[in-house]
Motif scaffolding. Sequence first.
Motif, PDB file in Angstrom:
ATOM      1  N   LEU A 276      37.051  12.994  84.084  1.00  0.00           N
ATOM      2  CA  LEU A 276      35.960  13.263  85.022  1.00  0.00           C
ATOM      3  C   LEU A 276      34.729  13.762  84.275  1.00  0.00           C
ATOM      4  O   LEU A 276      33.606  13.300  84.518  1.00  0.00           O
ATOM      5  N   PHE A 279      32.999  10.900  82.536  1.00  0.00           N
ATOM      6  CA  PHE A 279      32.258   9.985  83.411  1.00  0.00           C
ATOM      7  C   PHE A 279      30.981  10.635  83.916  1.00  0.00           C
ATOM      8  O   PHE A 279      29.945   9.976  84.035  1.00  0.00           O
ATOM      9  N   GLN A 320      36.932  18.256  92.580  1.00  0.00           N
ATOM     10  CA  GLN A 320      36.800  17.322  91.464  1.00  0.00           C
ATOM     11  C   GLN A 320      36.875  15.875  91.937  1.00  0.00           C
ATOM     12  O   GLN A 320      36.101  15.027  91.495  1.00  0.00           O
ATOM     13  N   GLY A 321      37.814  15.619  92.855  1.00  0.00           N
ATOM     14  CA  GLY A 321      37.963  14.265  93.366  1.00  0.00           C
ATOM     15  C   GLY A 321      36.718  13.799  94.088  1.00  0.00           C
ATOM     16  O   GLY A 321      36.224  12.678  93.872  1.00  0.00           O
ATOM     17  N   PHE A 324      33.978  13.100  91.624  1.00  0.00           N
ATOM     18  CA  PHE A 324      34.202  11.856  90.884  1.00  0.00           C
ATOM     19  C   PHE A 324      33.796  10.652  91.733  1.00  0.00           C
ATOM     20  O   PHE A 324      33.075   9.754  91.282  1.00  0.00           O
ATOM     21  N   VAL A 325      34.224  10.662  93.003  1.00  0.00           N
ATOM     22  CA  VAL A 325      33.892   9.547  93.892  1.00  0.00           C
ATOM     23  C   VAL A 325      32.375   9.431  94.046  1.00  0.00           C
ATOM     24  O   VAL A 325      31.803   8.337  93.950  1.00  0.00           O
ATOM     25  N   LEU A 328      30.518   8.060  90.976  1.00  0.00           N
ATOM     26  CA  LEU A 328      30.602   6.601  90.854  1.00  0.00           C
ATOM     27  C   LEU A 328      29.708   5.931  91.882  1.00  0.00           C
ATOM     28  O   LEU A 328      29.014   4.958  91.586  1.00  0.00           O
ATOM     29  N   ALA A 329      29.710   6.490  93.106  1.00  0.00           N
ATOM     30  CA  ALA A 329      28.888   5.894  94.150  1.00  0.00           C
ATOM     31  C   ALA A 329      27.410   6.012  93.802  1.00  0.00           C
ATOM     32  O   ALA A 329      26.608   5.133  94.135  1.00  0.00           O
ATOM     33  N   GLU A 331      26.023   5.568  91.113  1.00  0.00           N
ATOM     34  CA  GLU A 331      25.598   4.477  90.238  1.00  0.00           C
ATOM     35  C   GLU A 331      24.909   3.367  91.029  1.00  0.00           C
ATOM     36  O   GLU A 331      24.057   2.660  90.511  1.00  0.00           O
ATOM     37  N   ALA A 332      25.320   3.239  92.297  1.00  0.00           N
ATOM     38  CA  ALA A 332      24.746   2.184  93.125  1.00  0.00           C
ATOM     39  C   ALA A 332      23.272   2.447  93.407  1.00  0.00           C
ATOM     40  O   ALA A 332      22.511   1.523  93.690  1.00  0.00           O
ATOM     41  N   ARG A 334      21.207   3.546  91.274  1.00  0.00           N
ATOM     42  CA  ARG A 334      20.433   3.360  90.051  1.00  0.00           C
ATOM     43  C   ARG A 334      19.516   2.142  90.122  1.00  0.00           C
ATOM     44  O   ARG A 334      18.388   2.176  89.653  1.00  0.00           O
ATOM     45  N   LYS A 361      28.552  -6.330  87.041  1.00  0.00           N
ATOM     46  CA  LYS A 361      29.065  -4.984  87.299  1.00  0.00           C
ATOM     47  C   LYS A 361      29.461  -4.318  85.996  1.00  0.00           C
ATOM     48  O   LYS A 361      30.071  -4.926  85.143  1.00  0.00           O
ATOM     49  N   HIS A 362      29.062  -3.084  85.848  1.00  0.00           N
ATOM     50  CA  HIS A 362      29.621  -2.307  84.737  1.00  0.00           C
ATOM     51  C   HIS A 362      29.611  -0.855  85.129  1.00  0.00           C
ATOM     52  O   HIS A 362      29.116  -0.483  86.191  1.00  0.00           O
ATOM     53  N   LEU A 363      30.150  -0.015  84.259  1.00  0.00           N
ATOM     54  CA  LEU A 363      30.293   1.409  84.586  1.00  0.00           C
ATOM     55  C   LEU A 363      28.938   2.070  84.673  1.00  0.00           C
ATOM     56  O   LEU A 363      28.124   1.905  83.802  1.00  0.00           O
TER      57      LEU A 363
ATOM     58  N   LEU B  89      30.094  -1.500  96.411  1.00  0.00           N
ATOM     59  CA  LEU B  89      28.751  -1.103  96.009  1.00  0.00           C
ATOM     60  C   LEU B  89      28.397  -1.766  94.689  1.00  0.00           C
ATOM     61  O   LEU B  89      29.270  -2.027  93.868  1.00  0.00           O
ATOM     62  N   PRO B  90      27.098  -2.030  94.477  1.00  0.00           N
ATOM     63  CA  PRO B  90      26.720  -2.617  93.194  1.00  0.00           C
ATOM     64  C   PRO B  90      26.991  -1.652  92.052  1.00  0.00           C
ATOM     65  O   PRO B  90      26.909  -0.440  92.217  1.00  0.00           O
ATOM     66  N   ALA B 100      39.235   7.864  90.065  1.00  0.00           N
ATOM     67  CA  ALA B 100      38.665   8.880  90.949  1.00  0.00           C
ATOM     68  C   ALA B 100      39.542   9.086  92.172  1.00  0.00           C
ATOM     69  O   ALA B 100      39.791  10.222  92.595  1.00  0.00           O
ATOM     70  N   LEU B 103      42.650  11.120  91.564  1.00  0.00           N
ATOM     71  CA  LEU B 103      42.354  12.556  91.561  1.00  0.00           C
ATOM     72  C   LEU B 103      42.142  13.057  92.989  1.00  0.00           C
ATOM     73  O   LEU B 103      42.706  14.074  93.408  1.00  0.00           O
ATOM     74  N   LEU B 104      41.341  12.313  93.767  1.00  0.00           N
ATOM     75  CA  LEU B 104      41.021  12.751  95.126  1.00  0.00           C
ATOM     76  C   LEU B 104      42.267  12.739  96.011  1.00  0.00           C
ATOM     77  O   LEU B 104      42.529  13.693  96.752  1.00  0.00           O
TER      78      LEU B 104
END
Lengths: 363, 306
Positions: A276, A279, A320-321, A324-325, A328-329, A331-332, A334, A361-363, B89-90, B100, B103-104
Motif C-alpha cells: 500500500l 502504491f 488502509q483498504g 488503497f481503493v 487507485l480510483a 488515477e482515473a 489524472r 491502461k497502466h498503473l 475506470l480509465p 486493494a 486488504l479491504l
Amino acid sequence: VRESVKDIVLPILAIAAALLVFGGFVSLSGVNPVDVWVTLFKGAFGDWFSWQNTLQRAAPLMLTALCVVVPARAGLVVIGGEGALVLGGLACAALPYALPLPDNSAGTALVFAAGALAGALWIVLVGWLRQYRGINETISSLLLAYIAIGFFKHIVEGALRDPASLNKPSTYSLSEGMRVGGIGGSDIHWGLVLGVLACLVIGFWLRQTASGFAVRVVGGNPRTAQLVGLPASKLVLIACAVGGACAGLAGAVEVAAVHTNANASLIAGYGYAGILVAFISRQNPFAVIPVAILFGGFGAAGSLLQRRLGLPDASVQVLQGIAFVLILASEALRDMDWKTIFLTPLPRWQQPKSPAPSKEKHL
Amino acid sequence: VTLDTWIAVLAGVGGGALRVGVPFLFVSLGECLTEKSGRINLGLEGVLVLSAMASFGGAYLSENVWLGVLAGALAGGLLAALHGLLCALPRVNDVATGIALMLLGTGLAFYLGKPLMQPQAPQIPAIELGNWSDSPAVRAALHINALLPIGIAIAGLMWWAFSRTRYGLLARLCGDSANAARALGYSVNGIRLVSTSLGGMIAGLGGASLTLFYPGSWNEGISSGQGLIAVALVIFARWSPLRCLGAAALFGGAGAIGPALQSVGISWGYHLFNTVPYVLTLLILVLTCKPGSVAVGSPGELSSTR
C-alpha cells in the motif's frame, strides 16, 4: 511540472477522502467520526510517545515498500515482501547458531547482511521464475510468501527452538551486544535510519545512475530496452535482489531491535502494508519516507482507537483498504482535463466532441 | 505402521479433498468466470473472507443456515462488483485493484466480524455417504458438504453456458478480444462487471462452506490464501470449469496431508505439509508456463498471462 503537481495532489486528496469515508463508516457503528479523526491524529502524532511508536512502525514499512518499489520500476508487481521479511528475520536469528559472532556492532552488521541476503535470494527467485520460466511474478511471489511463512514456523518450532520458550516458540535471543538500541535513549531504533537511508540511496540510484536508469527503461518500455540491447533479465534480477534485500533487512531489524529473537510476532503484515505504501508513493522511493511515516502512524493509532473508542482492532485495516481503493480510483482523475472543465464557458456540452484517443491502461 | 493407520491417513487425505476442496472449487469457479471475461480478480481472497464472515453472521442472526449462505453470496457479489466498477475506470489496473480489495475485504470482515468470534451458528447439513463402512475414519471422510453438489452443478452449468449460450459466448468474446466485442456494439465493461460480480457470488459460496461447514466457525485465520490459490487453480485447470473440479479436489487433498498425518500422531513437519498446496501450485506453474508464450486456453485479454 503539471504531472508532478498531480503526483502530489491526487494521493493527498485520496487519503483525505479515505479518512472521510472511514469516518462515515465508523459512524455506522455509533462512534462520532470527529472523535475518530482526533484519536487517529493523537495516537499517531499527538505526543512524543505516539511519535516513537509511529516511527518504530515506519522503519519496516519503508523497507518493505522498497521491496515493491524497486521491482515495480523494472516492470514487476511483486507483492510477496512478507516472505522475504520473514526469511530475513529467520536468517538474522539463525546466523549465531552457525557461526561464533562478535558480541558487538560487527556482529549486528553480519546478522543484518544475512537477513538482507536471504530476502534478496527469495525475491530473485521470483524474478528468475518470471524471466526464465514465464511465471507471473505477482502470483509466484504470493505463493512464495506462504511457503516462506510455513518454513519459518517449521524451523522456529523445530530445529532452532529455544527449549525455554514454552508458550510462544522462539529461537534463542541475539546476544546483548548484537541487539539494536534506541536512538538517544528513545524507543526509536536505528532501523529507522537504515530505512530512510535505503529510500534515499535507492532513490538516487534510480534517478541519477546509469544502471538505475537502465532498470527504469526495462520497466517503462521493454521494447526500447531490447532495441538498445540492455540486459533485461539481468537488470530485472538486480532490481529483485535490491528490493528483496530491503525486505529481508526489515525482518532482521525487527528481530535485532524489537523482538530480540525470531518468533511468530514477526508475521505482522508489514509486507502487505508495504504494498500500500509503495502504491501511494507512486513507486517513488523518496515519497516512501513520508507515506511510511503516515501509515506507521495509522498503525500506531490502532490500539488507541481500540482502547479509547472501543473500535475493533481491524479498523486500521479497513482504513488502509479504503485508502488503497481510493488511491487507485484517483488515477482515473489524472487524465481529466481540469483546465478545460473549469475554464471553458458553460454550454460546453453542446459542442461536438471528438472521441478521445484510447489510452493504454497502466498503473 | 499398521494398515489401520494407512487407512486413516488415506481417508484423512481423501476426506480433506472433499471437505477442504469445496471452498477451492467455488473460488476457482468464480475466478474462472471472471477470467473468462478478461479480468483477473486477486481480490477473491478478500471476497472469500468477507463472505465467510457474512454467511456466519447471517446464519447466526437469522438462525437459518440457508439465509446465511445467501448473505455470503451477496456479500461476495457486492465486493466483486466493486472490483468490476473500479476496473472499468480509465488507467485502473486489475491486479492492483485486486490487492486493494484483498486488504479491504479482510479488513471489513475482521471489523464487522468482531462480535461473531464466540457464538455458534447453524451449520450446513451433511450428506452421509459413508454409512456402508465400519471404519469411523472412512465415515468421517464421506461426510459431505451439502454445497458440494451445488458446486458440481455450477461447474456443469458454466461449461454448458460457455459453449452453448449467448451470454457465455459473450463473456468469452470479451475475454478473448475486447475490440471485437466493442465492434459488435456490446459494452465490454458491463459484461465484465456482470461476470466479476457473478464470480464473486460463486466464490461467496466457498466462504459460506468455510464458516458454516468446515472448520465451521468464524475466526480471523479462517482463510489461508484459498482465494489467491484460485488464480493458480484456474491456470492449472486451463480455464475449464469442469477441470476446476479435479483441480479443487487435488488441492484439497494436498492441504489435508498435514492434518491427516497429525491425526495419526505424526506431527513432524506440520507447517511444511501445510505449504504443499502452494508448492504444488508453483510446480504446476513451472511445468505449464513457458517464457514468451501464452498459456494454453488462456483468454487473450488477460493481463496476468501476457
